[in-house]
Design a protein around this motif. Sequence first.
Motif, short mmCIF file in Angstrom:
data_model
loop_
_atom_site.label_atom_id
_atom_site.label_comp_id
_atom_site.label_asym_id
_atom_site.label_seq_id
_atom_site.Cartn_x
_atom_site.Cartn_y
_atom_site.Cartn_z
N ILE A 29 0.87 -1.17 0.00
CA ILE A 29 0.00 0.00 0.00
C ILE A 29 0.91 1.22 0.00
O ILE A 29 1.72 1.39 0.91
CB ILE A 29 -0.94 0.00 1.21
N LEU A 30 0.77 2.07 -1.02
CA LEU A 30 1.70 3.17 -1.24
C LEU A 30 1.04 4.51 -1.01
O LEU A 30 -0.12 4.72 -1.40
CB LEU A 30 2.23 3.15 -2.68
N THR A 31 1.77 5.42 -0.39
CA THR A 31 1.33 6.81 -0.30
C THR A 31 2.25 7.64 -1.19
O THR A 31 3.47 7.63 -1.02
CB THR A 31 1.30 7.33 1.15
N GLY A 82 -1.28 -4.15 -5.85
CA GLY A 82 -1.04 -3.17 -4.80
C GLY A 82 -2.05 -2.05 -4.88
O GLY A 82 -2.84 -1.99 -5.83
N ARG A 83 -2.03 -1.16 -3.88
CA ARG A 83 -2.96 -0.03 -3.86
C ARG A 83 -2.20 1.26 -3.64
O ARG A 83 -1.22 1.30 -2.89
CB ARG A 83 -4.02 -0.23 -2.78
N VAL A 84 -2.70 2.31 -4.27
CA VAL A 84 -2.06 3.62 -4.21
C VAL A 84 -3.00 4.61 -3.55
O VAL A 84 -4.18 4.69 -3.88
CB VAL A 84 -1.71 4.11 -5.63
N VAL A 85 -2.43 5.38 -2.61
CA VAL A 85 -3.13 6.53 -2.04
C VAL A 85 -2.38 7.78 -2.50
O VAL A 85 -1.17 7.92 -2.27
CB VAL A 85 -3.14 6.47 -0.50
N CYS A 101 -7.09 4.27 -7.45
CA CYS A 101 -6.42 5.05 -6.42
C CYS A 101 -7.38 5.56 -5.36
O CYS A 101 -8.55 5.84 -5.63
CB CYS A 101 -5.70 6.25 -7.04
N TYR A 102 -6.83 5.73 -4.15
CA TYR A 102 -7.48 6.45 -3.06
C TYR A 102 -6.81 7.83 -2.95
O TYR A 102 -5.79 8.09 -3.59
CB TYR A 102 -7.31 5.69 -1.74
#
Length: 255
Positions: free
Chosen positions: A129-131, A154-157, A176-177
């Motif tokens: 999970i990436l910021t 994976g997920r991106v913020v 994306c978030y």
Amino acid sequence: MTETHTQSPPRWVDFHCHVDLYEDHAAVIAECDRERVATLAVTTTPKAWPRNRELAAKSAHVRIALGLHPQLVAERENELPIFERYLADARYVGEVGLDAGPRFYRSFPAQERVFERVLRACAEQGGKILTVHSIRTASKVLNHIERALPQDRGRVVLHWFTGTAAEASRAVALGCYFSINGEMLRSPKHRNLVGSLPLDRLVTETDGPFVERDGRPLRPRDVRHTVGELAIVRNLSPEAAEGAILQNLKRLVSV
């Protein structure tokens, strides 16, 4: 957050905070636990990650992200192998991304090299999970994400996102978030943007200690003020906004 030792569930979410840049680093971690703030403590260099991880090892609510900040790439690109070595043990990644501001534009080719390698390494391992930082680079950041990090890997913020409405729509389509802070909501333009984003893609952040309120750096507990402002922007009760953000966090970290 998911792999937590939490004895009581979080009430607030600060998904982007530079905890190690406060003078009272350990006290901030203790405060997050006491106030039940699920806090993502980002790092700006991979060399900072082990010590940060050690300090938060017993925390119920603080998790440490492994970062290589785009503004430091000019001096720190040679730390990328260190980043890759630690990555297997890191669930959260950040702060990473691109910055085309005047002070950092000269390092932009290096930033792109680093960001691409970070994304591909995360995709290879999966479940990260990436910021992500995207100052003046939203379209390029999204190009890299689309090319190198499939949604199922994976997920991106997008931290402090200030792109266009079209870029925001593209980010939503890429899964994306967005992490929203109080400083964003001081701008009518960005309030309108936040008002247009899908509610189920929003979490809150402080970006402390860089953001201040009443002359002092924000701390994770101050994110409650952002929840209140977000409630106004979205025409929700504060309780409904609080509940939505917590539900979004739960969904985000379920990757």
